[in-house]
Motif scaffolding. Structure first.
Motif: not given
Length: 186
Positions: A169-182
């Motif tokens: 979950r943390a990896k998914v959230a980090l990827r989303a944050a890096l891509e600027g998405g929700p």
């Protein structure tokens, strides 16, 4: 005869202190750089990271016994110290922000441009990490430092069987944050 026993006790105490000092030195030499690196990445403040790492080792030394899992113990103590520091900083933050807003800032141009390429990526990752809850930040940073699932569970005081799911979950959230998405919902 009493003097002999007292001398024996003092010699035993000295030997015990020397053994503790030797064990502490080994743990310090092997774990301090790793703990400092983790804290530097977690806090984004090298001075604060150094202070917290030093305090964690002071507490380890004062404990008079090295725990079986010193690595996990040190991270747990350091995380608690960081959490305490953040609480204190948050309380003081409002007053400091009001004062800082009215004071001019001076920036040294050499500091601002030194190592720019690598710093841009690090800053981008740091900003993305800061968007995550603290536990997710800690999981990702410690895992990138090579901590096992068991060590992560101990250090972060979570159930070992949940580490894999929480990390994913943390990896998914980090990827989303890096891509600027929700943030992805779980």
């Amino acid at each position: 005869h009493e003097t002999h026993d007292e001398n024996h006790d003092e010699t035993h105490d000295v030997t015990r202190v020397e053994q503790h000092d030797a064990a502490f030195t080994v743990v310090f030499e092997t774990r301090f750089p790793e703990l400092l690196r983790y804290l530097d990445r977690l806090t984004g403040d090298p001075a604060l990271a150094a202070d917290i790492a030093q305090e964690a080792f002071v507490r380890l030394y004062e404990r008079k016994a090295i725990p079986e899992n010193a690595r996990g113990w040190l991270v747990t103590v350091a995380n608690n110290l960081f959490r305490d520091d953040r609480r204190r900083s948050t309380r003081r933050g409002r007053l400091l922000e009001l004062n800082a807003a009215s004071e001019p800032r001076f920036v040294d141009a050499r500091d601002a441009t030194e190592g720019l390429d690598g710093d841009v990526d690090r800053q981008r990752v740091r900003r993305a990490l800061e968007q995550l809850p603290m536990r997710e930040q800690q999981l990702l940073l410690l895992r990138s430092d090579g901590y096992s699932y068991r060590e992560l569970a101990t250090a972060l005081e979570i159930v070992e069987s949940s580490v894999g799911t929480l990390l994913a979950r943390a990896k998914v959230a980090l990827r989303a944050a890096l891509e600027g998405g929700p943030r992805a919902s779980s």
